[in-house]
Write an enzyme that holds these catalytic residues in place. Structure first.
Site, short mmCIF file in Angstrom:
data_model
loop_
_atom_site.label_atom_id
_atom_site.label_comp_id
_atom_site.label_asym_id
_atom_site.label_seq_id
_atom_site.Cartn_x
_atom_site.Cartn_y
_atom_site.Cartn_z
N LYS A 1 0.86 -1.49 -0.13
CA LYS A 1 -0.11 -0.14 -0.06
C LYS A 1 0.83 1.33 0.14
CE LYS A 1 -4.01 -1.66 2.27
NZ LYS A 1 -5.42 -1.49 3.09
N ASP B 1 -10.09 3.45 1.98
CA ASP B 1 -10.24 2.84 3.47
C ASP B 1 -11.19 3.35 4.79
OD1 ASP B 1 -9.56 0.04 2.72
OD2 ASP B 1 -7.50 0.70 3.95
N GLY C 1 -5.82 4.07 18.31
CA GLY C 1 -4.67 3.16 17.12
C GLY C 1 -4.06 4.32 16.00
#
Ligand code: NDP
Length: 285
Positions: free
Chosen positions: A71, A107, A132
């Site tokens: 990615k 995403d 996160g």
């Protein structure tokens, strides 16, 4: 009438890639929309990525998904990067427009669509807490900031990663971000509108794991989201639901990011329910 034996091709490059189930939802969508398209699951080693990307051009493939470990690396082989994908620093979807390869990141967009369509929520000016600071958190944080989120608190175990995401949001967008180091039993502020688990905690097969936070802080006026698609209902979401919060799961986000990619490639509105049911069936198994 002349026949058309040619399929339009898209797919995913990854390593390892054999267990990536995206083919199931995309092929179900092509069938539902009567499209002569094929989705290929392709093993590409890191050292072969440049050649593989050239292969998209050579074979006139219409687009490609990228998964681990490609990615970030793929950015240098593309012709254009969309601004949000550039900020995120990762591309999960390529579209081929007449030989020009454009890098997108769907995403965070999938997450935003889940908030908007499933929870009817407008992010502008609102307060978010993201657990996160990895790839999923960066995608969500950047899209939230671009959409006008008011304040984003990034909570992460590793300080350098969390600080970097907060700095990125503060320097490159109009949103305000703060970093908080994650200590056990982390307490969420009462002014939080949306809490997001963007870590990998709870992903199959580690299905009993849950983020170490103070769950008594979750209130019934909050929206609580998890990026984990498998299992769709994590212990984290179950506890949030028990507290009366609205919950959004990672399966919804995964389906929407795929639906956005489907529309980018084909120009056709994606059959979201068909895609959702196809993937839910896989995760049930
Ligand atoms: P990364 O490896 O880039 O980041 C993982 C994050 O989780 C890091 O912030 C890491 O913290 C944190 N973390 C992991 N384990 C723990 C732990 N035990 N305690 C505290 N923090 C922890 O992964 P990604 O961001 O790419 O993926 C995260 C999850 O998102 C995956 O499960 C993936 O399946 C899911 N995902 C879902 C999508 C969807 O559409 N639903 C799309 C993309 C991803 P640290 O920095 O300290 O290591």
């Amino acid at each position: 009438m002349s026949e058309n034996y040619k399929d339009e091709l898209v797919g995913v490059f990854g390593h390892p890639v054999a267990e990536n189930p995206t083919i199931i939802m995309q092929e179900a969508a092509f069938e539902a929309k009567n499209l002569k398209w094929r989705y290929l699951t392709i093993e590409v080693m890191p050292e072969d990525l440049e050649t593989a990307v050239d292969g998209i051009r050579a074979m006139n493939m219409r687009g490609m998904n990228l998964t681990i470990p490609h990615k970030v690396e793929v950015l240098k082989y593309l012709d254009r990067i969309m601004p949000d994908a550039g900020l995120i620093g990762a591309v999960n979807t390529i579209r081929n427009e007449d030989g020009i390869l454009i890098g997108e990141n769907t995403d965070g967009k999938g997450f935003m669509r889940s908030l908007r369509d499933d929870a009817g929520f407008d992010s502008s000016g609102k307060e978010f807490v993201i657990l996160g600071a990895g790839g999923a958190a960066r995608a969500i944080g950047v899209e939230l900031a671009i959409a006008g989120a008011g304040r984003i608190t990034v909570v992460n175990r590793t300080e350098s990663r969390g600080e970097e995401l907060a700095r990125l949001i503060n320097e490159k967008t109009d949103a305000e971000a703060v970093f908080v180091k994650w200590e056990p039993g982390f307490s969420i502020s009462v002014s939080t509108d949306v809490l997001v688990n963007a870590t990998s905690i709870g992903l199959y097969p580690d299905v009993d794991a849950e983020p170490d936070i103070d769950y008594s802080c979750i209130k019934d006026n909050m929206i609580v989201c998890d990026v984990i698609p498998n299992p769709p209902y994590t212990p984290f979401l179950e506890r949030a639901a028990e507290a009366g919060a609205v919950t959004l799961n990672g399966l919804g986000m995964l389906v929407y990011q795929g639906a956005i990619g489907f529309k980018m490639w084909t120009g056709v509105d994606a059959p979201v329910e068909v895609m959702h049911d196809a993937l839910a069936e896989v995760f049930k198994g």
